[in-house]
Design a protein around this motif. Structure first.
Motif, short mmCIF file in Angstrom:
data_model
loop_
_atom_site.label_atom_id
_atom_site.label_comp_id
_atom_site.label_asym_id
_atom_site.label_seq_id
_atom_site.Cartn_x
_atom_site.Cartn_y
_atom_site.Cartn_z
N SER A 6 -5.05 4.26 -15.15
CA SER A 6 -4.60 4.80 -13.87
C SER A 6 -5.22 4.06 -12.70
CB SER A 6 -4.93 6.30 -13.79
OG SER A 6 -6.32 6.51 -13.65
N LYS A 7 -6.43 3.52 -12.92
CA LYS A 7 -7.14 2.81 -11.85
C LYS A 7 -6.86 1.31 -11.85
CE LYS A 7 -9.05 6.48 -10.27
NZ LYS A 7 -8.65 7.00 -8.94
N THR A 8 -6.09 0.83 -12.79
CA THR A 8 -5.75 -0.59 -12.84
C THR A 8 -4.24 -0.78 -12.72
OG1 THR A 8 -5.83 -0.44 -15.27
CG2 THR A 8 -7.80 -1.25 -14.12
N ILE A 9 -3.52 -0.48 -13.79
CA ILE A 9 -2.07 -0.64 -13.77
C ILE A 9 -1.44 0.30 -12.74
CG2 ILE A 9 0.05 -0.39 -15.12
CD1 ILE A 9 -1.52 -1.21 -17.57
N GLY A 10 -1.94 1.54 -12.69
CA GLY A 10 -1.39 2.50 -11.74
C GLY A 10 -1.51 2.03 -10.31
N ILE A 11 -2.66 1.47 -9.95
CA ILE A 11 -2.87 0.97 -8.59
C ILE A 11 -2.02 -0.26 -8.33
CG2 ILE A 11 -4.58 -0.14 -7.10
CD1 ILE A 11 -6.65 1.81 -8.19
N ALA A 12 -1.88 -1.13 -9.34
CA ALA A 12 -1.07 -2.34 -9.17
C ALA A 12 0.40 -2.02 -8.91
CB ALA A 12 -1.20 -3.21 -10.42
N PHE A 18 2.18 -3.88 -5.09
CA PHE A 18 3.20 -4.52 -5.91
C PHE A 18 4.02 -5.52 -5.08
CE2 PHE A 18 7.53 -4.47 -7.81
CZ PHE A 18 7.21 -4.98 -9.05
N LEU A 19 4.41 -5.12 -3.88
CA LEU A 19 5.25 -5.99 -3.05
C LEU A 19 4.47 -7.18 -2.51
CD1 LEU A 19 7.34 -3.29 -1.16
CD2 LEU A 19 8.03 -4.72 -3.10
N GLY A 23 5.21 -11.15 -3.21
CA GLY A 23 5.20 -12.16 -2.16
C GLY A 23 4.26 -13.31 -2.48
N LEU A 24 3.10 -13.00 -3.04
CA LEU A 24 2.15 -14.06 -3.40
C LEU A 24 2.70 -14.94 -4.51
CD1 LEU A 24 -1.22 -12.08 -3.30
CD2 LEU A 24 -0.46 -13.85 -1.71
N VAL A 25 3.33 -14.31 -5.50
CA VAL A 25 3.95 -15.08 -6.58
C VAL A 25 5.04 -15.98 -6.01
CG1 VAL A 25 5.37 -14.94 -8.67
CG2 VAL A 25 3.42 -13.40 -8.38
N GLY A 26 5.84 -15.42 -5.11
CA GLY A 26 6.90 -16.22 -4.47
C GLY A 26 6.34 -17.40 -3.72
N THR A 27 5.26 -17.20 -2.99
CA THR A 27 4.64 -18.28 -2.23
C THR A 27 4.15 -19.38 -3.15
OG1 THR A 27 3.92 -16.70 -0.53
CG2 THR A 27 2.81 -18.83 -0.59
N ILE A 28 3.54 -19.02 -4.27
CA ILE A 28 3.05 -20.01 -5.23
C ILE A 28 4.21 -20.79 -5.83
CG2 ILE A 28 1.93 -20.29 -7.48
CD1 ILE A 28 0.19 -17.83 -6.72
N LEU A 29 5.31 -20.08 -6.13
CA LEU A 29 6.46 -20.74 -6.75
C LEU A 29 7.15 -21.74 -5.82
CD1 LEU A 29 8.15 -17.81 -8.73
CD2 LEU A 29 6.71 -19.66 -9.61
N ALA A 44 12.45 -10.91 -0.62
CA ALA A 44 12.51 -9.54 -1.13
C ALA A 44 11.24 -8.78 -0.77
CB ALA A 44 12.70 -9.54 -2.64
N SER A 45 10.10 -9.43 -0.87
CA SER A 45 8.82 -8.79 -0.56
C SER A 45 8.78 -8.35 0.90
CB SER A 45 7.67 -9.77 -0.84
OG SER A 45 6.45 -9.25 -0.37
N VAL A 46 9.15 -9.24 1.81
CA VAL A 46 9.10 -8.92 3.24
C VAL A 46 10.09 -7.80 3.58
CG1 VAL A 46 9.53 -9.81 5.56
CG2 VAL A 46 8.31 -11.21 3.89
N VAL A 47 11.29 -7.89 3.06
CA VAL A 47 12.32 -6.89 3.36
C VAL A 47 11.92 -5.51 2.83
CG1 VAL A 47 14.70 -6.17 2.88
CG2 VAL A 47 14.21 -8.55 3.49
N LEU A 48 11.42 -5.47 1.60
CA LEU A 48 11.05 -4.19 0.99
C LEU A 48 9.82 -3.58 1.67
CD1 LEU A 48 11.71 -4.95 -2.77
CD2 LEU A 48 13.03 -3.46 -1.27
N ILE A 49 8.87 -4.41 2.09
CA ILE A 49 7.72 -3.89 2.84
C ILE A 49 8.19 -3.28 4.15
CG2 ILE A 49 5.67 -4.56 4.16
CD1 ILE A 49 4.97 -6.47 1.89
N ALA A 50 9.14 -3.93 4.81
CA ALA A 50 9.68 -3.40 6.07
C ALA A 50 10.40 -2.08 5.84
CB ALA A 50 10.63 -4.42 6.69
N ILE A 51 11.16 -1.98 4.74
CA ILE A 51 11.86 -0.74 4.43
C ILE A 51 10.86 0.39 4.18
CG2 ILE A 51 13.29 0.42 2.70
CD1 ILE A 51 14.82 -2.24 2.39
#
Length: 267
Positions: A6-12, A18-19, A23-29, A44-51
């Motif tokens: 709950s303190k690892t996967i749950g927080i992620a 998560f978003l 975004g970080l994965v996208g930047t690396i890619l 997708a990361s930016v749009v979903l964070i804004a939503i």
């Protein structure tokens, strides 16, 4: 194991984490042959964070949680005891400053103190240990007692439960301390959005309680289509709601509750 997950996967899996991760994965890619996928993930990361931040999404998710249990009806008579769930005091900051430092859930302590004065025979159990993955000496209950006394609640009415790390342990340890007798009425006081999961866990533990929700984050149906001018506020409400829904699902799947979405009338 459940606590660690709950303190690892749950927080992620919480929206902001998560978003941002996407975004970080996208930047690396962007620097690889998968740059096209990277651009899509970044957008997708930016749009979903804004939503999550500006739209009514957080209110829409929180409202069913907060409206699940009605306000407590005092006409039912005086309670024999009150269990207050931790979360009102930041244990780590309290240790750093040598005094209680409140979170946004301070309503839990304030309302509990008011009820204690209204019902002078009711016992008070404050259930709050440390929710940190790596255990520290920071325990909410160690600071709550002094606050209750300063608010006029006699020390001999207070029981501080300082071992619990999560809501399941809140219920189990509080039941041991309360030792509720047949016919006694105990109130469970926690944030309105946290009440469905809390009630389900207390029922599973065999501790019958009357819900006493506090600390609302939405104003009701009038807020359902309200946009937030501050992204952090909207993100916070979305995070709170998603965390509760994930908790409800996890506790139900693992058998820690008997209902997926506990309500006023147990099934």
């Amino acid at each position: 194991m459940f606590f660690v997950l709950s303190k690892t996967i749950g927080i992620a899996l919480l929206p902001a984490n998560f978003l941002i991760g996407i975004g970080l994965v996208g930047t690396i890619l962007l620097a690889t042959r998968l740059a096209r996928l990277g651009r899509k993930l970044l957008i997708a990361s930016v749009v979903l964070i804004a939503i999550c931040g500006f739209s009514p999404l957080g209110n829409l998710l929180l409202y069913p949680l907060e409206a699940r249990f009605p306000p407590w009806d005092p006409a039912r008579g005086a309670p024999d005891g009150i269990v207050v769930l931790g979360g009102a005091i930041d244990g780590d900051l309290s240790v750093s400053h040598g005094k209680a430092v409140f979170t946004r859930a301070a309503d839990r302590v304030i309302e509990a103190a008011a009820l204690a004065r209204q019902y002078p025979k009711a016992r008070i159990i404050y259930s709050g240990g440390s929710a940190n993955l790596i255990d520290t000496d920071a325990r909410e209950a160690d600071y709550a007692a002094a606050i209750f006394e300063r608010l006029g609640v006699s020390k001999d009415r207070l029981t501080m439960e300082r071992r619990s790390r999560n809501t399941k342990e809140n219920a189990e340890f509080s039941k041991l301390l309360a030792a509720p007798k047949s016919g006694e009425r105990w109130l469970l006081l926690t944030s309105a959005f946290h009440m469905p999961r809390s009630v389900g866990i207390f029922r599973k533990a065999g501790f019958a309680v009357d819900p006493y929700p506090v600390d609302w984050r939405t104003g009701g149906t009038g807020d359902l289509l309200t946009f937030s001018p501050f992204a952090l506020d909207g993100l916070e409400r979305t995070e709170i709601a998603v965390r509760e829904y994930l908790g409800l699902a996890a506790y139900w799947i693992t058998g820690r509750t008997s209902e997926l979405f506990p309500g006023p009338n147990p099934k």
